[in-house]
Design a protein around this motif. Structure first.
Motif, PDB file in Angstrom:
ATOM      1  N   GLU A  96      10.505  13.160   0.287  1.00 19.63           N
ATOM      2  CA  GLU A  96       8.822  12.817   0.882  1.00 19.63           C
ATOM      3  C   GLU A  96       9.801  11.430   1.587  1.00 19.63           C
ATOM      4  O   GLU A  96       8.697  10.806   2.150  1.00 19.63           O
ATOM      5  CB  GLU A  96       7.896  12.600   0.081  1.00 19.63           C
ATOM      6  N   VAL A  97       9.784  10.148   0.432  1.00 22.15           N
ATOM      7  CA  VAL A  97      10.510   9.086   0.877  1.00 22.15           C
ATOM      8  C   VAL A  97      11.825   9.630   2.372  1.00 22.15           C
ATOM      9  O   VAL A  97      11.126   8.433   3.544  1.00 22.15           O
ATOM     10  CB  VAL A  97      11.420   8.447   0.477  1.00 22.15           C
ATOM     11  N   HIS A  98      12.158  10.208   2.539  1.00 25.13           N
ATOM     12  CA  HIS A  98      13.204  10.512   3.513  1.00 25.13           C
ATOM     13  C   HIS A  98      12.540  10.753   5.232  1.00 25.13           C
ATOM     14  O   HIS A  98      12.563  10.664   5.811  1.00 25.13           O
ATOM     15  CB  HIS A  98      14.144  11.660   2.926  1.00 25.13           C
TER      16      HIS A  98
ATOM     17  N   GLU B 234       0.945  -1.413   0.385  1.00 26.26           N
ATOM     18  CA  GLU B 234      -0.018  -0.150  -0.420  1.00 26.26           C
ATOM     19  C   GLU B 234       1.027   1.617  -0.149  1.00 26.26           C
ATOM     20  O   GLU B 234       0.982   2.628  -0.844  1.00 26.26           O
ATOM     21  CB  GLU B 234      -0.773   0.237   1.071  1.00 26.26           C
ATOM     22  N   THR B 235       2.201   1.166   0.872  1.00 24.18           N
ATOM     23  CA  THR B 235       2.599   2.777   0.974  1.00 24.18           C
ATOM     24  C   THR B 235       3.498   2.618  -0.846  1.00 24.18           C
ATOM     25  O   THR B 235       3.397   4.339  -1.007  1.00 24.18           O
ATOM     26  CB  THR B 235       3.939   2.073   1.900  1.00 24.18           C
ATOM     27  N   ARG B 236       4.049   1.490  -1.063  1.00 19.74           N
ATOM     28  CA  ARG B 236       4.735   1.764  -2.359  1.00 19.74           C
ATOM     29  C   ARG B 236       3.480   2.158  -3.509  1.00 19.74           C
ATOM     30  O   ARG B 236       3.735   3.127  -4.683  1.00 19.74           O
ATOM     31  CB  ARG B 236       4.962   0.488  -2.665  1.00 19.74           C
ATOM     32  N   LEU B 237       1.861   1.653  -3.074  1.00 21.98           N
ATOM     33  CA  LEU B 237       1.301   2.284  -4.192  1.00 21.98           C
ATOM     34  C   LEU B 237       1.469   3.507  -4.729  1.00 21.98           C
ATOM     35  O   LEU B 237       1.027   4.471  -5.317  1.00 21.98           O
ATOM     36  CB  LEU B 237      -0.213   1.651  -4.118  1.00 21.98           C
ATOM     37  N   GLN B 238       1.171   4.064  -2.657  1.00 23.34           N
ATOM     38  CA  GLN B 238       0.381   5.306  -2.933  1.00 23.34           C
ATOM     39  C   GLN B 238       2.211   6.191  -3.142  1.00 23.34           C
ATOM     40  O   GLN B 238       1.681   8.328  -3.993  1.00 23.34           O
ATOM     41  CB  GLN B 238       1.147   5.874  -0.722  1.00 23.34           C
ATOM     42  N   MET B 239       2.920   5.661  -3.369  1.00 26.19           N
ATOM     43  CA  MET B 239       4.305   6.119  -3.583  1.00 26.19           C
ATOM     44  C   MET B 239       4.000   6.575  -5.699  1.00 26.19           C
ATOM     45  O   MET B 239       4.783   7.254  -5.808  1.00 26.19           O
ATOM     46  CB  MET B 239       5.274   6.301  -3.643  1.00 26.19           C
ATOM     47  N   VAL B 240       3.887   5.571  -6.122  1.00 24.79           N
ATOM     48  CA  VAL B 240       3.801   5.235  -7.346  1.00 24.79           C
ATOM     49  C   VAL B 240       3.657   6.103  -8.262  1.00 24.79           C
ATOM     50  O   VAL B 240       3.393   6.599  -9.193  1.00 24.79           O
ATOM     51  CB  VAL B 240       3.808   3.506  -7.914  1.00 24.79           C
ATOM     52  N   ARG B 241       1.790   5.959  -7.693  1.00 31.28           N
ATOM     53  CA  ARG B 241       0.894   6.999  -8.438  1.00 31.28           C
ATOM     54  C   ARG B 241       1.203   8.397  -8.442  1.00 31.28           C
ATOM     55  O   ARG B 241       0.712   9.349  -9.090  1.00 31.28           O
ATOM     56  CB  ARG B 241      -0.372   7.051  -7.331  1.00 31.28           C
ATOM     57  N   GLN B 242       2.179   9.409  -7.480  1.00 30.79           N
ATOM     58  CA  GLN B 242       2.703  10.081  -7.542  1.00 30.79           C
ATOM     59  C   GLN B 242       3.624  10.403  -9.155  1.00 30.79           C
ATOM     60  O   GLN B 242       3.692  11.614  -9.249  1.00 30.79           O
ATOM     61  CB  GLN B 242       3.164  10.625  -6.395  1.00 30.79           C
TER      62      GLN B 242
ATOM     63  N   ALA C 186      12.550   6.209 -12.820  1.00 28.96           N
ATOM     64  CA  ALA C 186      11.694   7.467 -13.403  1.00 28.96           C
ATOM     65  C   ALA C 186      12.660   8.144 -14.058  1.00 28.96           C
ATOM     66  O   ALA C 186      12.311   9.652 -14.695  1.00 28.96           O
ATOM     67  CB  ALA C 186      10.682   7.984 -11.924  1.00 28.96           C
ATOM     68  N   ARG C 187      13.746   8.077 -12.912  1.00 30.46           N
ATOM     69  CA  ARG C 187      14.898   9.041 -12.981  1.00 30.46           C
ATOM     70  C   ARG C 187      15.838   9.325 -14.409  1.00 30.46           C
ATOM     71  O   ARG C 187      15.690   9.641 -15.367  1.00 30.46           O
ATOM     72  CB  ARG C 187      15.908   9.373 -11.883  1.00 30.46           C
TER      73      ARG C 187
ATOM     74  N   ARG D 274      11.360  -0.237  -0.952  1.00 28.47           N
ATOM     75  CA  ARG D 274      11.314  -0.339  -2.854  1.00 28.47           C
ATOM     76  C   ARG D 274      10.897   0.645  -3.627  1.00 28.47           C
ATOM     77  O   ARG D 274      11.980   0.249  -5.123  1.00 28.47           O
ATOM     78  CB  ARG D 274      10.302  -1.301  -2.955  1.00 28.47           C
ATOM     79  N   PHE D 275      10.022   1.324  -2.999  1.00 28.43           N
ATOM     80  CA  PHE D 275       9.999   2.176  -4.194  1.00 28.43           C
ATOM     81  C   PHE D 275      10.792   3.033  -4.495  1.00 28.43           C
ATOM     82  O   PHE D 275      11.299   4.194  -5.881  1.00 28.43           O
ATOM     83  CB  PHE D 275       8.837   3.765  -4.056  1.00 28.43           C
TER      84      PHE D 275
END
Length: 656
Positions: free
Chosen positions: A159-161, A88-96, A293-294, A284-285
């Motif tokens: 945001e990850v940090h 769920e955490t990865r999903l919220q970040m990947v959406r961005q 993405a980078r 993981r994200f």
């Protein structure tokens, strides 16, 4: 049996019924408390007393208060919860990431296409100031789109940090709670009765901890549990808790990593071994999705800027005197990052050096690379791993791989050193337009081609393309056909002295260019014997559009490298717009995959929690029924005491 025996039986029955009533009431009170396990009174028949007439019962004893608990179901619920939190955490970040690769006119691919389209107007009016100003405005828009994307990715890294800091703080609080509960549980171990509420609190703390970081626990003889991270690092031992910490990744200090502090030392936790939890999802994200993405965005930025600057260098601008075009774009430089664990000198500076430079922007890949000494290679050999697909190859200093040149040393790294190569990772972040003078646009070709007026064939000049910066405009070229079959002789002469520099012969066929002096001459029609074609230095750059036409051709030219199927090399590549569409598709697939994975793991977690709750949870209907049952038992026990008292009073009256 005396009346005193009835008193004993009645009082024990009342005690047991009261204990059952109290426990049931406790269950009802905590029915909605998170992590509470249903409790029940365990009763046992008191040993009978023998007399001449047989064994007479002595009532009931309250043995203990147990809790409905299943270690396996509790562990499975915590494990599935950790996996669900990670997904769920990865999903919220990947959406961005979808905001970094927007569709339509907001995308960098659209801006790049509009920039190249502006070259069409420039080719029609190469000296027009307005057309040149539009080109520079479109170039600024391209650079801004890529730079904004790079800045957005930097914001996601921040945001990850920050989220990791919050998660680590919560995890450390829970670790201290578990250690404190261990101490309290061990203190009452000698009473030989389970502290059910404390055990529930500890189980809930372990469950909450698993939402941040997947852990395993081992029970000790004193009732405490020893807690380990999924990688095997000790987190809690007895009443002592080791704190987690967010540290810099040794391979790239701009990225976060996780470590545990043990006796003052920071021990890194490997991201791939964490197993689950929100912290694992963030790592993981960061290490997979954000890096990809980078590199996708950086590959596009490097390909666009590199191709445009290369084409600009092949033309003539409108300065006085005209010169080769100055670069239009600048991008972030490629980086070779030394690991923080590499060998250092007496001043703490890394000893080994690795240099990275771009040789062909169209061959760059959307990937980072790991470089280390090749244990099975020849002396001086290094092992290069392309991290996006895991391709491994052996290289030596000076080798060119995927459009980049790698120079190792001096001074040479030691055998244990490792490096992270980032040819395109930061390209988009530093992208900007560096050409501000409209006269600096090189719309003209340095050479012009023409057919002699006396030619008898139908051959005409179709195009003259400059393909190499080594083209010498001081040389003039002539191509004279010696027969109708396409055989020709060519000469290169000094433009000033007319001295012969070189000559040769060749054969032309329809559709094939004639390559000389770094240019390619294309002809239409059919030249005849004696026909002459000349290539000379452009006399009037303001009216020449040769390089602007070459710019427009970049729209349909494969500029962005793609890995060939099956391994190692680079395939035919993609146009800028197609490559941007492929990047958007890549992000879209990640989001869809993350959604599917998160939905599946959430379903598994809900099922595991339902199984645990069915075993340990409180059913209010059942507890209400038990309450009535134990109330009746208490009332019956009170009746026993009432009867015993009546008998005792009758006995006293008789004795009196």
């Amino acid at each position: 049996m005396s009346a005193s025996a009835l008193f004993s039986l009645g009082s024990k029955a009342m005690t047991a019924s009261y204990a059952a009533l109290a426990t049931t009431s406790h269950n009802i009170s905590n029915a909605n408390v998170k992590g509470y396990s249903r409790q029940q009174v365990e009763l046992a028949t008191a040993a009978g007393q023998f007399n001449g007439s047989g064994y007479f019962g002595k009532g009931v004893d309250v043995v203990t208060v147990s809790r409905a608990h299943d270690a396996y179901l509790t562990r499975e619920a915590a494990t599935s919860r950790a996996l669900s939190a990670m997904d769920e955490t990865r999903l919220q970040m990947v959406r961005q990431l979808e905001t970094v690769f927007p569709t339509g006119e907001r995308g960098a691919g659209y801006a790049a296409g509009e920039f190249l389209n502006a070259m069409v107007d420039l080719s029609a009016r190469p000296s027009d100031s307005a057309a040149r100003q539009v080109v520079l405005a479109r170039a600024a828009e391209v650079a801004a789109r890529f730079a904004e994307g790079g800045a957005a990715l930097d914001t996601l890294q921040i945001e990850v940090h920050e989220q990791m800091q919050v998660g680590v703080s919560e995890a450390n609080r829970l670790l201290r709670t578990i250690a404190d509960l261990n101490q309290r549980i061990a203190a009452v171990k000698g009473l030989d009765q389970p502290p059910n509420d404390l055990l529930d609190l500890r189980d809930q703390a372990l469950s909450d901890l698993s939402q941040q970081l997947h852990v395993s626990s081992v029970a000790a003889d004193d009732g405490s549990v020893t807690v380990f991270a999924a990688g095997g690092q000790l987190l809690v031992l007895g009443s002592q808790a080791n704190a987690l910490a967010v540290v810099s990744d040794p391979a790239d200090t701009s990225r976060a990593a996780l470590a545990v502090r043990n006796q003052g030392d920071l021990i890194a936790l490997q991201a791939g071994e964490l197993g689950g939890g929100a912290l694992a999802g963030l790592l993981r994200f960061q290490n997979e999705d954000l890096v990809d993405a980078r590199t996708l965005l950086g590959q596009l930025a490097a390909a666009v800027s590199g191709s445009v600057n290369a084409q600009q260098a092949l033309g003539l601008d409108l300065r006085d005197p005209p010169g080769s075009g100055a670069p239009v774009f600048a991008t972030g430089a490629p980086q070779a990052l030394a690991s923080a664990n590499n060998a250092v000198d007496a001043f703490g500076q890394t000893i080994g050096r690795v240099g990275l430079s771009i040789t062909d922007a169209t061959q760059l890949q959307a990937s980072e690379y790991a470089l280390r000494a090749d244990p099975g290679g020849a002396p001086g050999a290094w092992e290069l791993t392309r991290l996006r697909d895991g391709l491994v190859r052996s290289i030596v200093s000076g080798d060119v791989v995927d459009g980049m040149r790698i120079d190792i040393g001096p001074p040479a790294p030691v055998a244990t050193d490792t490096f992270l190569l980032q040819p395109v990772t930061r390209a988009a972040n530093g992208m900007r337009r560096v050409l501000d003078d409209i006269k600096g646009l090189a719309a003209a070709s340095p050479l012009s081609a023409s057919a002699a007026a006396a030619n008898t064939g139908t051959g005409t000049v179709a195009a003259l393309r400059i393909v190499s910066p080594a083209t010498n405009p001081q040389l003039s070229a002539s191509v004279r056909f010696s027969n109708d079959a396409g055989d020709y002789a060519w000469e290169l002469r000094d433009r000033t002295t007319n001295a012969l520099v070189s000559s040769g012969i060749g054969t032309w066929s329809a559709g094939a260019p004639i390559a000389l002096n770094g240019f390619e001459l294309e002809l239409n029609g059919a030249p005849r014997n004696g026909d002459l074609f000349s290539v000379v230095r452009t006399q009037f750059p303001a009216t020449n559009n040769g390089n602007a036409l070459a710019y427009t051709a970049l729209r349909d030219t494969p500029l962005v490298g793609r890995v060939a199927l099956g391994g190692g090399g680079v395939g035919g590549g993609e146009t800028v717009t197609n490559a941007y569409a492929a990047a958007m598709a890549d992000i879209g697939v990640r989001v869809q995959s993350a959604q599917s994975t998160a939905a599946i793991s959430a379903g598994v977690a809900a099922q595991a929690e339902a199984a645990r709750s069915a075993k340990s949870g409180v059913n209010l209907d059942e507890e209400a029924a038990r309450l009535i049952q134990f109330q009746q038992a208490y009332q019956a026990a009170a009746k026993i005491l009432q009867i015993a008292q009546t008998l005792f009073e009758s006995l006293l009256d008789s004795a009196g």
